[in-house]
Design a protein around this motif. Structure first.
Motif, PDB file in Angstrom:
ATOM      1  N   GLY A  24      40.410 -12.073  30.627  1.00  0.00           N
ATOM      2  CA  GLY A  24      41.174 -12.942  31.513  1.00  0.00           C
ATOM      3  C   GLY A  24      40.823 -14.409  31.397  1.00  0.00           C
ATOM      4  O   GLY A  24      41.298 -15.227  32.182  1.00  0.00           O
ATOM      5  N   GLU A  25      40.010 -14.776  30.423  1.00  0.00           N
ATOM      6  CA  GLU A  25      39.648 -16.177  30.222  1.00  0.00           C
ATOM      7  C   GLU A  25      40.782 -16.897  29.504  1.00  0.00           C
ATOM      8  O   GLU A  25      41.338 -16.379  28.537  1.00  0.00           O
ATOM      9  CB  GLU A  25      38.381 -16.283  29.383  1.00  0.00           C
ATOM     10  CG  GLU A  25      37.181 -15.634  30.022  1.00  0.00           C
ATOM     11  CD  GLU A  25      36.003 -15.528  29.069  1.00  0.00           C
ATOM     12  OE1 GLU A  25      34.874 -15.769  29.523  1.00  0.00           O
ATOM     13  OE2 GLU A  25      36.214 -15.202  27.879  1.00  0.00           O
ATOM     14  N   VAL A  26      41.116 -18.084  29.975  1.00  0.00           N
ATOM     15  CA  VAL A  26      42.179 -18.869  29.355  1.00  0.00           C
ATOM     16  C   VAL A  26      41.689 -19.403  28.015  1.00  0.00           C
ATOM     17  O   VAL A  26      40.664 -20.073  27.935  1.00  0.00           O
ATOM     18  CB  VAL A  26      42.627 -20.025  30.267  1.00  0.00           C
ATOM     19  CG1 VAL A  26      43.632 -20.921  29.564  1.00  0.00           C
ATOM     20  CG2 VAL A  26      43.212 -19.483  31.569  1.00  0.00           C
ATOM     21  N   LEU A  27      42.432 -19.080  26.962  1.00  0.00           N
ATOM     22  CA  LEU A  27      42.110 -19.552  25.616  1.00  0.00           C
ATOM     23  C   LEU A  27      42.872 -20.825  25.274  1.00  0.00           C
ATOM     24  O   LEU A  27      42.417 -21.657  24.495  1.00  0.00           O
ATOM     25  CB  LEU A  27      42.452 -18.472  24.580  1.00  0.00           C
ATOM     26  CG  LEU A  27      41.760 -17.125  24.764  1.00  0.00           C
ATOM     27  CD1 LEU A  27      42.307 -16.123  23.754  1.00  0.00           C
ATOM     28  CD2 LEU A  27      40.258 -17.294  24.619  1.00  0.00           C
ATOM     29  N   TYR A  28      44.067 -20.930  25.834  1.00  0.00           N
ATOM     30  CA  TYR A  28      44.959 -22.048  25.501  1.00  0.00           C
ATOM     31  C   TYR A  28      45.925 -22.230  26.656  1.00  0.00           C
ATOM     32  O   TYR A  28      46.369 -21.261  27.267  1.00  0.00           O
ATOM     33  CB  TYR A  28      45.720 -21.704  24.222  1.00  0.00           C
ATOM     34  CG  TYR A  28      46.788 -22.695  23.852  1.00  0.00           C
ATOM     35  CD1 TYR A  28      46.478 -23.846  23.138  1.00  0.00           C
ATOM     36  CD2 TYR A  28      48.109 -22.488  24.208  1.00  0.00           C
ATOM     37  CE1 TYR A  28      47.461 -24.756  22.789  1.00  0.00           C
ATOM     38  CE2 TYR A  28      49.100 -23.393  23.860  1.00  0.00           C
ATOM     39  CZ  TYR A  28      48.760 -24.520  23.153  1.00  0.00           C
ATOM     40  OH  TYR A  28      49.737 -25.427  22.812  1.00  0.00           O
ATOM     41  N   GLY A  29      46.234 -23.448  26.967  1.00  0.00           N
ATOM     42  CA  GLY A  29      47.208 -23.722  28.016  1.00  0.00           C
ATOM     43  C   GLY A  29      48.007 -24.954  27.715  1.00  0.00           C
ATOM     44  O   GLY A  29      47.521 -25.890  27.069  1.00  0.00           O
ATOM     45  N   ARG A  30      49.234 -24.946  28.151  1.00  0.00           N
ATOM     46  CA  ARG A  30      50.104 -26.100  27.976  1.00  0.00           C
ATOM     47  C   ARG A  30      50.907 -26.235  29.259  1.00  0.00           C
ATOM     48  O   ARG A  30      51.484 -25.267  29.736  1.00  0.00           O
ATOM     49  CB  ARG A  30      51.001 -25.883  26.771  1.00  0.00           C
ATOM     50  CG  ARG A  30      52.043 -26.894  26.536  1.00  0.00           C
ATOM     51  CD  ARG A  30      51.850 -28.021  25.559  1.00  0.00           C
ATOM     52  NE  ARG A  30      50.816 -28.053  24.593  1.00  0.00           N
ATOM     53  CZ  ARG A  30      51.009 -28.250  23.300  1.00  0.00           C
ATOM     54  NH1 ARG A  30      52.213 -28.335  22.811  1.00  0.00           N
ATOM     55  NH2 ARG A  30      49.995 -28.364  22.490  1.00  0.00           N
ATOM     56  N   GLU A  31      50.935 -27.431  29.821  1.00  0.00           N
ATOM     57  CA  GLU A  31      51.692 -27.695  31.044  1.00  0.00           C
ATOM     58  C   GLU A  31      52.703 -28.804  30.778  1.00  0.00           C
ATOM     59  O   GLU A  31      52.359 -29.834  30.210  1.00  0.00           O
ATOM     60  CB  GLU A  31      50.763 -28.104  32.178  1.00  0.00           C
ATOM     61  CG  GLU A  31      49.823 -26.999  32.588  1.00  0.00           C
ATOM     62  CD  GLU A  31      48.954 -27.367  33.762  1.00  0.00           C
ATOM     63  OE1 GLU A  31      48.944 -28.546  34.163  1.00  0.00           O
ATOM     64  OE2 GLU A  31      48.276 -26.471  34.280  1.00  0.00           O
ATOM     65  N   PHE A  32      53.922 -28.558  31.181  1.00  0.00           N
ATOM     66  CA  PHE A  32      54.989 -29.542  31.070  1.00  0.00           C
ATOM     67  C   PHE A  32      55.359 -29.947  32.493  1.00  0.00           C
ATOM     68  O   PHE A  32      55.831 -29.121  33.269  1.00  0.00           O
ATOM     69  CB  PHE A  32      56.209 -28.949  30.356  1.00  0.00           C
ATOM     70  CG  PHE A  32      55.916 -28.547  28.944  1.00  0.00           C
ATOM     71  CD1 PHE A  32      56.069 -29.445  27.910  1.00  0.00           C
ATOM     72  CD2 PHE A  32      55.472 -27.266  28.662  1.00  0.00           C
ATOM     73  CE1 PHE A  32      55.788 -29.075  26.607  1.00  0.00           C
ATOM     74  CE2 PHE A  32      55.191 -26.894  27.362  1.00  0.00           C
ATOM     75  CZ  PHE A  32      55.351 -27.798  26.334  1.00  0.00           C
TER      76      PHE A  32
END
Length: 110
Positions: free
Chosen positions: A57-65
């Protein structure tokens, strides 16, 4: 409130509202969201987020628009059309590369 409570950054009447959520494949999720104050949706507070995560459940990659407060419309398109020919002649080594999957969350205004 609740989502941001551990950081103590938002008043109780401020809400982070998830409008839609989808997970088309194992290990990724996308959301459409906005903020409200006292039940009223705030202008320029909408966004879309995409995350990839591992089995723990660890975030590896994120992108927010995030919704841009200024929308250039036709002048923006005219400007982009003027810039595109220049981008075609710039050496590839000078252009930004795609972030690695281990990089922290990117924040973009759209």
């Amino acid at each position: 409130g609740e989502l941001f409570a551990p950081w103590g950054v938002l008043d109780d009447d401020v809400k982070f509202v998830i409008d839609d959520i989808t997970s088309q494949s194992e290990g990724s999720v996308a959301t459409v969201w906005h903020f409200e104050v006292g039940g009223i949706p705030m202008p320029f507070s909408r966004g879309v987020s995409y995350y990839r995560y591992n089995a723990e459940g660890e975030v590896l990659y994120g992108r927010e628009f995030v919704e841009a407060a200024v929308k250039p419309g036709n002048p923006g398109l005219t400007f982009m059309n003027a810039i595109f020919p220049l981008l075609r002649v710039i050496p590839e080594k000078w252009l930004p590369t795609n972030p690695s999957p281990s990089r922290a969350v990117d924040h973009l205004a759209v």
